[in-house]
Motif scaffolding. Structure first.
Motif, PDB file in Angstrom:
ATOM      1  N   PHE A  98      -3.646   9.632  -2.760  1.00 18.91           N
ATOM      2  CA  PHE A  98      -4.004   8.217  -2.648  1.00 18.91           C
ATOM      3  C   PHE A  98      -5.166   8.115  -1.674  1.00 18.91           C
ATOM      4  O   PHE A  98      -5.241   8.896  -0.719  1.00 18.91           O
ATOM      5  N   PRO A  99      -6.090   7.189  -1.911  1.00 21.81           N
ATOM      6  CA  PRO A  99      -7.255   7.075  -1.019  1.00 21.81           C
ATOM      7  C   PRO A  99      -6.853   6.902   0.444  1.00 21.81           C
ATOM      8  O   PRO A  99      -5.893   6.199   0.763  1.00 21.81           O
ATOM      9  N   LYS A 100      -7.591   7.561   1.307  1.00 18.31           N
ATOM     10  CA  LYS A 100      -7.354   7.474   2.753  1.00 18.31           C
ATOM     11  C   LYS A 100      -7.828   6.129   3.284  1.00 18.31           C
ATOM     12  O   LYS A 100      -8.774   5.537   2.771  1.00 18.31           O
ATOM     13  N   SER A 101      -7.171   5.682   4.327  1.00 18.50           N
ATOM     14  CA  SER A 101      -7.577   4.443   4.981  1.00 18.50           C
ATOM     15  C   SER A 101      -8.749   4.709   5.921  1.00 18.50           C
ATOM     16  O   SER A 101      -9.018   5.846   6.299  1.00 18.50           O
ATOM     17  N   VAL A 102      -9.416   3.635   6.303  1.00 13.81           N
ATOM     18  CA  VAL A 102     -10.534   3.667   7.234  1.00 13.81           C
ATOM     19  C   VAL A 102     -10.061   3.033   8.531  1.00 13.81           C
ATOM     20  O   VAL A 102      -9.547   1.909   8.523  1.00 13.81           O
ATOM     21  N   ASN A 103     -10.208   3.739   9.632  1.00 17.33           N
ATOM     22  CA  ASN A 103      -9.793   3.228  10.930  1.00 17.33           C
ATOM     23  C   ASN A 103     -10.778   2.170  11.404  1.00 17.33           C
ATOM     24  O   ASN A 103     -11.972   2.416  11.505  1.00 17.33           O
TER      25      ASN A 103
ATOM     26  N   VAL B 249     -11.211   1.212   1.193  1.00 19.56           N
ATOM     27  CA  VAL B 249     -12.398   0.850   0.425  1.00 19.56           C
ATOM     28  C   VAL B 249     -11.901   0.329  -0.925  1.00 19.56           C
ATOM     29  O   VAL B 249     -11.205   1.041  -1.668  1.00 19.56           O
ATOM     30  N   GLU B 250     -12.240  -0.903  -1.230  1.00 15.66           N
ATOM     31  CA  GLU B 250     -11.733  -1.560  -2.438  1.00 15.66           C
ATOM     32  C   GLU B 250     -12.044  -0.750  -3.701  1.00 15.66           C
ATOM     33  O   GLU B 250     -11.177  -0.585  -4.568  1.00 15.66           O
ATOM     34  N   SER B 251     -13.249  -0.224  -3.809  1.00 17.06           N
ATOM     35  CA  SER B 251     -13.625   0.524  -5.013  1.00 17.06           C
ATOM     36  C   SER B 251     -12.800   1.798  -5.170  1.00 17.06           C
ATOM     37  O   SER B 251     -12.498   2.213  -6.295  1.00 17.06           O
ATOM     38  N   GLU B 252     -12.397   2.420  -4.063  1.00 15.80           N
ATOM     39  CA  GLU B 252     -11.548   3.621  -4.153  1.00 15.80           C
ATOM     40  C   GLU B 252     -10.159   3.268  -4.664  1.00 15.80           C
ATOM     41  O   GLU B 252      -9.569   4.023  -5.445  1.00 15.80           O
ATOM     42  N   ILE B 253      -9.651   2.115  -4.261  1.00 17.01           N
ATOM     43  CA  ILE B 253      -8.341   1.662  -4.756  1.00 17.01           C
ATOM     44  C   ILE B 253      -8.438   1.331  -6.239  1.00 17.01           C
ATOM     45  O   ILE B 253      -7.575   1.719  -7.037  1.00 17.01           O
ATOM     46  N   GLN B 254      -9.508   0.658  -6.637  1.00 21.20           N
ATOM     47  CA  GLN B 254      -9.704   0.326  -8.049  1.00 21.20           C
ATOM     48  C   GLN B 254      -9.825   1.599  -8.892  1.00 21.20           C
ATOM     49  O   GLN B 254      -9.258   1.682  -9.982  1.00 21.20           O
ATOM     50  N   ASP B 255     -10.553   2.598  -8.387  1.00 27.35           N
ATOM     51  CA  ASP B 255     -10.683   3.870  -9.106  1.00 27.35           C
ATOM     52  C   ASP B 255      -9.328   4.553  -9.248  1.00 27.35           C
ATOM     53  O   ASP B 255      -9.017   5.119 -10.302  1.00 27.35           O
ATOM     54  N   TRP B 256      -8.514   4.510  -8.198  1.00 24.77           N
ATOM     55  CA  TRP B 256      -7.190   5.121  -8.243  1.00 24.77           C
ATOM     56  C   TRP B 256      -6.336   4.455  -9.319  1.00 24.77           C
ATOM     57  O   TRP B 256      -5.649   5.125 -10.083  1.00 24.77           O
TER      58      TRP B 256
ATOM     59  N   THR C  29      -3.306  -6.459   0.697  1.00 24.16           N
ATOM     60  CA  THR C  29      -4.056  -6.537  -0.557  1.00 24.16           C
ATOM     61  C   THR C  29      -3.877  -5.261  -1.367  1.00 24.16           C
ATOM     62  O   THR C  29      -3.721  -5.302  -2.590  1.00 24.16           O
ATOM     63  N   VAL C  30      -3.878  -4.112  -0.685  1.00 21.99           N
ATOM     64  CA  VAL C  30      -3.645  -2.835  -1.377  1.00 21.99           C
ATOM     65  C   VAL C  30      -2.272  -2.846  -2.034  1.00 21.99           C
ATOM     66  O   VAL C  30      -2.112  -2.440  -3.191  1.00 21.99           O
ATOM     67  N   MET C  31      -1.278  -3.341  -1.315  1.00 21.75           N
ATOM     68  CA  MET C  31       0.076  -3.418  -1.863  1.00 21.75           C
ATOM     69  C   MET C  31       0.120  -4.340  -3.082  1.00 21.75           C
ATOM     70  O   MET C  31       0.777  -4.010  -4.084  1.00 21.75           O
ATOM     71  N   GLU C  32      -0.576  -5.468  -3.017  1.00 25.95           N
ATOM     72  CA  GLU C  32      -0.605  -6.395  -4.147  1.00 25.95           C
ATOM     73  C   GLU C  32      -1.319  -5.788  -5.349  1.00 25.95           C
ATOM     74  O   GLU C  32      -0.880  -5.953  -6.489  1.00 25.95           O
ATOM     75  N   CYS C  33      -2.415  -5.082  -5.108  1.00 29.00           N
ATOM     76  CA  CYS C  33      -3.199  -4.494  -6.203  1.00 29.00           C
ATOM     77  C   CYS C  33      -2.452  -3.358  -6.902  1.00 29.00           C
ATOM     78  O   CYS C  33      -2.555  -3.207  -8.115  1.00 29.00           O
TER      79      CYS C  33
ATOM     80  N   LEU D 224       2.675  -1.145  -4.959  1.00 27.29           N
ATOM     81  CA  LEU D 224       3.372  -0.111  -4.195  1.00 27.29           C
ATOM     82  C   LEU D 224       3.804  -0.669  -2.848  1.00 27.29           C
ATOM     83  O   LEU D 224       3.144  -1.540  -2.280  1.00 27.29           O
ATOM     84  N   ALA D 225       4.892  -0.128  -2.326  1.00 30.97           N
ATOM     85  CA  ALA D 225       5.367  -0.496  -0.997  1.00 30.97           C
ATOM     86  C   ALA D 225       4.530   0.220   0.064  1.00 30.97           C
ATOM     87  O   ALA D 225       3.913   1.267  -0.206  1.00 30.97           O
ATOM     88  N   ARG D 226       4.539  -0.316   1.261  1.00 31.06           N
ATOM     89  CA  ARG D 226       3.803   0.273   2.378  1.00 31.06           C
ATOM     90  C   ARG D 226       4.167   1.746   2.563  1.00 31.06           C
ATOM     91  O   ARG D 226       3.298   2.606   2.689  1.00 31.06           O
ATOM     92  N   SER D 227       5.465   2.037   2.579  1.00 32.14           N
ATOM     93  CA  SER D 227       5.911   3.413   2.807  1.00 32.14           C
ATOM     94  C   SER D 227       5.427   4.349   1.704  1.00 32.14           C
ATOM     95  O   SER D 227       5.068   5.500   1.976  1.00 32.14           O
TER      96      SER D 227
END
Length: 62
Positions: A29-34, A43-50, A8-12, A15-18
């Motif tokens: 870029f926002p850090k992932s959550v383990n 966190v969806e809102s952090e991706i939207q803010d970015w 979903t992050v890639m679609e939004c 960007l490629a995974r790498s």
């Protein structure tokens, strides 16, 4: 607060995974959550803010 997976992050972001992991390593870029041993999400809102920050940068250059 909603967590989203890598696909979903890639679609939004279009960007490629790498690229996502490279930008995370660079601290721009926002850090992932383990979520477990082999599972992460963002966190969806952090991706939207970015994304909004990228748009604002673009608009400042006009």
């Amino acid at each position: 607060m909603k967590l989203i997976k890598l696909r979903t992050v890639m679609e939004c972001t279009a960007l490629a995974r790498s690229t996502i992991y490279k930008l995370m390593d660079e601290g721009v870029f926002p850090k992932s959550v383990n979520l477990g041993v082999r599972s992460v999400a963002w966190v969806e809102s952090e991706i939207q803010d970015w994304i909004l920050e990228r748009i604002e940068e673009r608009d400042l250059l006009k």
